[in-house]
Write a protein that holds these residues in place. Sequence first.
Motif, PDB file in Angstrom:
ATOM      1  N   LEU A 187      12.306  49.936 -45.232  1.00 39.09           N
ATOM      2  CA  LEU A 187      12.591  49.613 -44.081  1.00 39.09           C
ATOM      3  C   LEU A 187      14.217  49.828 -43.783  1.00 39.09           C
ATOM      4  O   LEU A 187      14.559  50.062 -42.607  1.00 39.09           O
TER       5      LEU A 187
ATOM      6  N   ARG B 272       4.174  49.630 -39.320  1.00 41.57           N
ATOM      7  CA  ARG B 272       4.075  49.715 -40.827  1.00 41.57           C
ATOM      8  C   ARG B 272       2.968  50.261 -41.245  1.00 41.57           C
ATOM      9  O   ARG B 272       2.187  49.809 -42.298  1.00 41.57           O
TER      10      ARG B 272
ATOM     11  N   GLY C  17      -1.639  41.733 -49.956  1.00 41.96           N
ATOM     12  CA  GLY C  17      -0.923  40.836 -51.036  1.00 41.96           C
ATOM     13  C   GLY C  17       0.394  41.602 -51.393  1.00 41.96           C
ATOM     14  O   GLY C  17       1.042  42.134 -50.717  1.00 41.96           O
TER      15      GLY C  17
ATOM     16  N   ARG D  74      20.751  44.570 -35.996  1.00 41.66           N
ATOM     17  CA  ARG D  74      20.534  44.135 -37.416  1.00 41.66           C
ATOM     18  C   ARG D  74      21.489  43.627 -38.261  1.00 41.66           C
ATOM     19  O   ARG D  74      21.852  43.533 -39.350  1.00 41.66           O
TER      20      ARG D  74
ATOM     21  N   LEU E 288      13.308  38.916 -35.821  1.00 38.90           N
ATOM     22  CA  LEU E 288      12.389  40.147 -35.421  1.00 38.90           C
ATOM     23  C   LEU E 288      13.091  41.544 -36.287  1.00 38.90           C
ATOM     24  O   LEU E 288      12.285  42.138 -37.120  1.00 38.90           O
ATOM     25  N   GLN E 289      14.520  41.418 -36.240  1.00 34.14           N
ATOM     26  CA  GLN E 289      15.006  42.682 -36.635  1.00 34.14           C
ATOM     27  C   GLN E 289      15.122  42.813 -38.405  1.00 34.14           C
ATOM     28  O   GLN E 289      15.091  43.768 -39.186  1.00 34.14           O
ATOM     29  N   VAL E 290      15.461  41.767 -39.057  1.00 33.22           N
ATOM     30  CA  VAL E 290      15.656  41.573 -40.438  1.00 33.22           C
ATOM     31  C   VAL E 290      14.710  40.925 -41.195  1.00 33.22           C
ATOM     32  O   VAL E 290      14.449  41.398 -42.276  1.00 33.22           O
TER      33      VAL E 290
ATOM     34  N   SER F  25      11.934  39.723 -40.592  1.00 32.13           N
ATOM     35  CA  SER F  25      10.587  40.156 -40.385  1.00 32.13           C
ATOM     36  C   SER F  25      10.164  41.264 -41.666  1.00 32.13           C
ATOM     37  O   SER F  25       9.097  41.248 -41.979  1.00 32.13           O
ATOM     38  N   SER F  26      11.216  41.786 -42.297  1.00 31.00           N
ATOM     39  CA  SER F  26      11.004  42.973 -43.060  1.00 31.00           C
ATOM     40  C   SER F  26      10.252  42.424 -44.364  1.00 31.00           C
ATOM     41  O   SER F  26       9.387  42.974 -44.898  1.00 31.00           O
TER      42      SER F  26
ATOM     43  N   VAL G 295       6.498  39.797 -39.068  1.00 31.58           N
ATOM     44  CA  VAL G 295       7.177  39.511 -37.575  1.00 31.58           C
ATOM     45  C   VAL G 295       6.879  38.194 -37.043  1.00 31.58           C
ATOM     46  O   VAL G 295       7.805  37.655 -36.209  1.00 31.58           O
TER      47      VAL G 295
ATOM     48  N   THR H 140       3.106  39.210 -45.689  1.00 29.19           N
ATOM     49  CA  THR H 140       1.777  39.814 -46.372  1.00 29.19           C
ATOM     50  C   THR H 140       1.927  39.697 -48.017  1.00 29.19           C
ATOM     51  O   THR H 140       1.033  39.453 -48.628  1.00 29.19           O
ATOM     52  N   SER H 141       2.900  39.911 -48.707  1.00 23.63           N
ATOM     53  CA  SER H 141       3.264  39.807 -49.971  1.00 23.63           C
ATOM     54  C   SER H 141       3.444  38.161 -50.360  1.00 23.63           C
ATOM     55  O   SER H 141       4.347  37.718 -49.898  1.00 23.63           O
TER      56      SER H 141
END
Lengths: 457, 214
Positions: A65, A233, A279, B27, B41-43, B45-46, B50, B55-56
Amino acid sequence: MITKSVWRHVLKIQDVLPTLLALVLLGMWSFPSYALPAFARQTGQNCLACHAGGQFPELTPYGRLFKLTGYTMGARSMPLSVMAVLDYTRVRNPKDSTGVKDTVDFHKQGTAIFDVGSVFLAGKITDNLGLFAQATYANYDHQQDNGDWVGHLSPDNTEFRYADRFISPGSDLIVGAFANNNPSMQDVWNSAPAWSYPYVGPTFALGAPASPLLDGGLGQDSVGAGVYAYWNRSLYGELALYKTANGPFGFLHPGDNSGIARIKDGAPYWRLAYTKAFGPHDLMIGTSGLVAEIHENNDVNQPTDRYRDYGLDAQYQYILDPHTVTAHISYIHENVKWGDPLALGYDNASDTLKELKIKGAYVYNATYGASLAYQQTTGSTDAGFFGGPADITGNLSGSPDTTAWIPEVFWTPVQYLRIGAQYWHYTKFSGNSSNYDGFGRSASDNDTLFVYVWGAY
Amino acid sequence: MKTAVYTMLALAIASLGSGCVNLERSRDIGNPNVSGRTLALQVCSSCHGVDGNSTSPAFPKLAGQQEAYLIAQLKFFRGHNRIDPAGSEYMWGITRKLTDEQIEGLARYFSQQKDAPNVAGDPATVAAGKAIFENGIPDKGVAACAGCHGAMGMGKDTFPRLAGQHANYMMKQLHILSETNQRPAGAMMKPLVHGLTSADLVAVTTYLQGVSPN
């Protein structure tokens, strides 16, 4: 797979331990411990934020990103970085069929050398614009008429990127444009050629006799511009057009223009990818292609050869401290229709070349790593193209078929320094496992031990 | 081709000429005029997602987190008062130039996001974890987690919300809190965690990951 004689060769590493130690100390001395490369200074983060397990240049999801948003995350800071590779190469059999040492192909056999060094101008320019410009000094760039090697500083991968991100909960769209001098340099997955494995490799050793145009064939010979979009994404698409890097863009090409590939009109390059994160897992499946017409003998007055390269690739990453697991696979199919095969002395009107690269790596605690790669080149037989028998560098069968296994171990004692050893074991070289050159040389004679110290500041 | 490259150069010059600033979608963590929401939002969220639902599990979920806790942690990172490796490697740099106002904006944004349900664990482990969370282990002097973190693990003020958080992240933090002094503000956790076995920690974090009070 690894034979007894190969082990004997590996065990010779004890001969090089004093040299390696010297390289390490030199590396430590060369790069102060507070050092961080330009992008890390910009974000203020550790290298491992953007590089999977700290193994540059493999990018993490965040690193991707960072690049896709035009190198603009962070705060402007000193945009300069330097990088150097000190290495040691030992080819298993450096002698020709008469027992004489080949000091051209295997120059610096068994000697530790300062190989290459780079200077980078890289970072955020505005909120939307970023730069990655690399110039590389090759200490053994070319030979003079008297046989002496001379070093040379040349432009390397260079890219301007403009990007914007339209993001809100439920929707994320990154759009951008780039201009660079190497098709696939813009890619953010390390299964694409420009940033694929090996990330560092021997200068004085033999490799597969041919590789597809898409795999670096136009690097620094071309200049191109493209646009891309990455949606939620998940879906990524890109379209670019490359032309010869001459005229006003000559500064992006090393040396003069005498050896530059003359691309007729523009060569379109495209890329599609689907990505999915679940995950700590991150998956990409993609495809890319390059179609180019290139004048024979780099002469615009001569007929053109038409290259059609299509690639399929995938990447998997598992990144969850202290473990990093990454896997890459890339398959490129190339068809070349020769403009005037008779004049070139080729046997076929067209040839095919297929290149398969697979690599898996594990890194513990961003410090200790090991990887295993498999690279296979196959394609049509064309004795005219591959030149026939010749001691060491010849090709008796006229086939490009080459297979290599490459185990590697590496250690990252501090984030800006990597020390590693890789071994290239060839089970087939230029079509055969034995007597590939017509002078009795075996594929495994080209097995190569490569030890390196790679630092960046 | 030349047109395309010249267009890029023109865009570059134009964006330089316009003062380099795109406040709505910047950013730039070094520009105090960019709002906390925009940076979120721009940074942020990576890694954090968001809507704050990362996720991780390498990165904590921030959705629905206590605003006061987020403000405190961001200031700890900025001031190098939180020195756990992941915190310093990822967060020190990215927070180094944030203003108090930006930090408050970031915290407000993520605290207002809706938490997405996380993966539920196996029922036996969840039940064991729930019992420890709600009642503690009186024999070992372990107090009920719910006492400070709330009956449903929603947290309060600078006591973080734990409900729905990634179990892997919570496990790592519990080890840091119990075995190091890298998070001084969490020092009160040290004696509490010491009374818990590895199995207890797995149970509690597995339970909390699956809690979804929304």
